[in-house]
Scaffold this active site. Sequence first.
Site, PDB file in Angstrom:
ATOM      1  N   ASP A  22     -73.787 -49.343 -22.846  1.00  0.00           N
ATOM      2  CA  ASP A  22     -72.723 -49.489 -21.711  1.00  0.00           C
ATOM      3  C   ASP A  22     -72.225 -50.795 -22.011  1.00  0.00           C
ATOM      4  O   ASP A  22     -72.848 -51.670 -22.364  1.00  0.00           O
ATOM      5  CB  ASP A  22     -73.289 -49.043 -20.467  1.00  0.00           C
ATOM      6  N   ASP A  24     -69.897 -52.747 -19.152  1.00  0.00           N
ATOM      7  CA  ASP A  24     -69.898 -53.571 -18.134  1.00  0.00           C
ATOM      8  C   ASP A  24     -70.973 -53.828 -17.523  1.00  0.00           C
ATOM      9  O   ASP A  24     -71.639 -52.715 -16.996  1.00  0.00           O
ATOM     10  CB  ASP A  24     -68.445 -53.057 -17.027  1.00  0.00           C
TER      11      ASP A  24
END
Length: 281
Positions: A22, A24
């Site tokens: 992922d 952020d």
Amino acid sequence: MVGAYARLVENHSLPRTAAFFDLDKTVIAKSSTLTFSKSFYQGGLINRRAALRTAYAQFVFLAGGADHDQMERMRKYLSALCRGWNVQQVKEIVAETLHDLIDPIIYDEAASLIEEHHTAGRDVVIVSTSGAEVVEPIGELLGADHVVATRMVVGDDGCFTGEVEYYAYGPTKAEAVKELAASEGYDLARCYAYSDSATDIPMLASVGHPHAVNPDRALRREAVARSWPILDFHRPVRLKQRIPTLSVPPRPALVAAAAVGAAAATAGLVWYASRRRAAAI
């Protein structure tokens, strides 16, 4: 982090493997989409009031202080704000500011993991709810082999329509990981995944080596229940300070093809509202 065996180049007679990240708050310390708001303001795409609203959204993203209704209002506002923006103008703004804005907020720990996985012979894949036009150049900056991200619709006039073609969120992330594994020949049982959000539990559960990074409360509970490793990243560092130690071969820059941060904010804020609901479980 990954273990001593992970630093050994994998046996090429075995199925290929990958590490799925992922973006952020897992690889970078802020929202990749909202980080560009000041640049859009300086480029004349948004006014001061809009810049303040997106700055508030960034604060909410970091602090986790807004409820679903607040985020839904912000989503509708940004959707209307971005509709009609010229894509080429946004591309130029993102290309000019990418390194200044993103380079300083990359976690040193994440950069080290990416280096370790590449050294071990694994592909690195960024899987993000943010817009593809933002995530792809960031992935290139990190030396990622593939990127999965939200795709926004662009009209025949070269402007954003405000609609979303593909939303990389929750279960759809896991589906994308499985599809990529099938096309690239990855053995998911031997793959790794990293995320900070409970909304990514399906993606984490799809691999043999899931890791929770800076997890929200719901993901932390799930990680403890499933005995998943929990990692804390807190040292942002400029990538250029790490260049002498990076083992990843140089890749041609795609900065000229960089694009849209703010248009993807529509999808990004929907995602954040859902993250809040999941974290409150």
